[in-house]
Design a protein around this motif. Structure first.
Motif, short mmCIF file in Angstrom:
data_model
loop_
_atom_site.label_atom_id
_atom_site.label_comp_id
_atom_site.label_asym_id
_atom_site.label_seq_id
_atom_site.Cartn_x
_atom_site.Cartn_y
_atom_site.Cartn_z
N ALA A 76 0.84 -1.20 0.00
CA ALA A 76 0.00 0.00 0.00
C ALA A 76 0.88 1.25 0.00
O ALA A 76 0.61 2.23 -0.72
N GLU A 77 1.94 1.22 0.80
CA GLU A 77 2.78 2.42 0.94
C GLU A 77 3.42 2.82 -0.39
O GLU A 77 3.66 4.01 -0.64
N ARG A 78 3.65 1.81 -1.25
CA ARG A 78 4.22 2.12 -2.57
C ARG A 78 3.22 2.88 -3.45
O ARG A 78 3.60 3.44 -4.47
N GLU A 97 -5.49 6.32 -8.36
CA GLU A 97 -5.70 5.37 -9.47
C GLU A 97 -5.17 4.00 -9.06
O GLU A 97 -5.38 3.00 -9.75
N GLY A 98 -4.44 3.96 -7.96
CA GLY A 98 -3.80 2.71 -7.51
C GLY A 98 -4.84 1.72 -6.98
O GLY A 98 -5.96 2.09 -6.64
N ASN A 128 -0.32 9.03 8.79
CA ASN A 128 -0.87 7.67 8.75
C ASN A 128 -0.31 6.87 7.58
O ASN A 128 0.23 7.43 6.62
N SER A 129 -0.46 5.55 7.65
CA SER A 129 -0.09 4.70 6.51
C SER A 129 -1.14 4.90 5.41
O SER A 129 -2.28 5.30 5.69
N SER A 178 13.74 3.21 8.89
CA SER A 178 12.98 2.73 7.73
C SER A 178 12.79 3.81 6.66
O SER A 178 12.65 4.99 6.98
N ASP A 179 12.74 3.36 5.38
CA ASP A 179 12.43 4.27 4.27
C ASP A 179 10.95 4.62 4.28
O ASP A 179 10.53 5.61 3.68
N ILE A 180 10.14 3.73 4.89
CA ILE A 180 8.68 3.96 4.90
C ILE A 180 8.15 3.87 6.34
O ILE A 180 7.37 2.98 6.68
N PRO A 181 8.61 4.82 7.20
CA PRO A 181 8.25 4.73 8.62
C PRO A 181 6.74 4.77 8.87
O PRO A 181 6.26 4.19 9.85
#
Ligand code: NAP
Length: 287
Positions: A68-70, A76-77, A132-133, A249-252
């Motif tokens: 999801a984070e990507r 559109e994802g 938030n994520s 982390s790159d995606i904390p």
């Protein structure tokens, strides 16, 4: 005549067990993803028109926080399309068919803070996107389309059946046996939801429909490290801090340190006592 209950996400960890339990008292429809793709608005409306369910348990979703984070910010994802648009179509079709909607949501609508670490009540504001994520945000945006019941759950677990290997208490010892268990957090609080308790809450709501948000999980919480000790009992399991992982982390934002749910109000309203984390684990792992 028994009510007809439609379950979306019926091939998933949660939906499959809920459908199995509801079959004891209701006519249950469990279309596959292929038969009912919730991102296909026309297919969703046509399904409701043809089958006229009295109730829908909407458990279909995409749930991988890393994936999801990507897609962060991408409407559109597939995370936005399935979790938000899909829920919007389900909610609209349910409304037009006068069908009661029960939506399965998540404690990940919260990411909290050290100053306000939870457990959070049903009326607590969800965490804004900037903190938030993307997964948590898509679930909280989906909640806004629901005119019915929103059931927020956390780490659902069960004894056996479809995708049981994915649940927290089965995945953890399986990783350990393969020598692949990662160091476990000592500074994160988690809850585990006995899926049969979700089904119990759903049955209460079908009997006496209510609108609003309901928190369905343990009344207590545990750290992943203490949970692993309870299940595996090996003092050599390594410890880790979620704070330090978030710093590196790159995606904390993918990590939710503070997302425990306060269940007091829901327990009282529905007249149910949810399993504690120990009771839930022991039920899931005893033969
Ligand atoms: N698992 C957790 O840790 C957790 C924690 C808190 C809340 N929840 C919530 O619990 C609910 C159920 O999750 P789960 O753990 O059962 O997830 P899961 O095992 O991954 O199941 C998800 C289900 O959704 C279906 N699905 C995905 N995209 C779809 C689409 N476009 N149209 C129709 N069906 C689609 C999947 O079908 P296919 O597999 O056939 O694609 C599958 O049946 C979700 O709302 C989730 O947010 C889960």
């Amino acid at each position: 005549m028994a009510k007809t209950v439609l379950v979306s996400g019926g091939s998933g960890l949660v939906g499959s067990r809920i459908a199995e339990i509801l079959k004891n008292n209701y006519t249950v429809l469990v279309p596959s993803h292929k038969k009912l793709d919730i991102t296909d608005k026309r297919a969703v409306f046509a399904y409701f028109k043809k089958h006229k369910p009295d109730v829908i348990i909407h458990a279909a979703a995409l749930i991988d926080l890393n994936e999801a984070e990507r897609e962060r910010g991408d409407k559109e994802g597939k995370y936005w399309r399935v979790n938000v648009e899909g829920t919007k179509y389900i909610a609209k079709a349910a409304k037009s068919a006068r069908c009661y909607l029960i939506y399965i949501s998540t404690g990940s609508v919260f990411r909290g803070s050290t100053k306000d670490p939870g457990p959070y009540s049903e009326s607590h504001s969800v965490t804004p996107l900037r903190n938030n994520s993307w997964y948590g945000w898509t679930k909280s945006r989906a909640e806004q389309h629901v005119k019915g019941a929103v059931l927020r759950v956390a780490h659902p677990i069960k004894k056996s059946g479809i995708r049981v290997a994915n649940d927290y208490v089965h995945a953890t010892p399986a990783l350990y046996r393969r020598g692949k268990l990662y160091p476990m957090f000592t500074d994160q609080r988690i809850q585990l939801t006995w899926i049969d308790d979700i089904a119990k809450a759903i049955e209460k709501l079908i009997k006496k429909p209510k609108q609003g948000i309901f928190h369905v999980t343990n009344p207590d919480w545990v750290t992943p490290y203490d949970l692993a000790q309870h299940i595996i009992g090996d003092k050599s399991i390594q410890k880790r801090s979620i704070d330090s992982l978030m710093r590196s982390s790159d995606i904390p934002l993918r990590f939710h340190k503070h997302n425990t749910l306060d269940v007091k109000k829901t327990q009282k309203l529905l007249g149910i006592r949810f399993k504690t984390w120990r009771q839930a684990v022991d039920l899931a792992l005893t033969n």
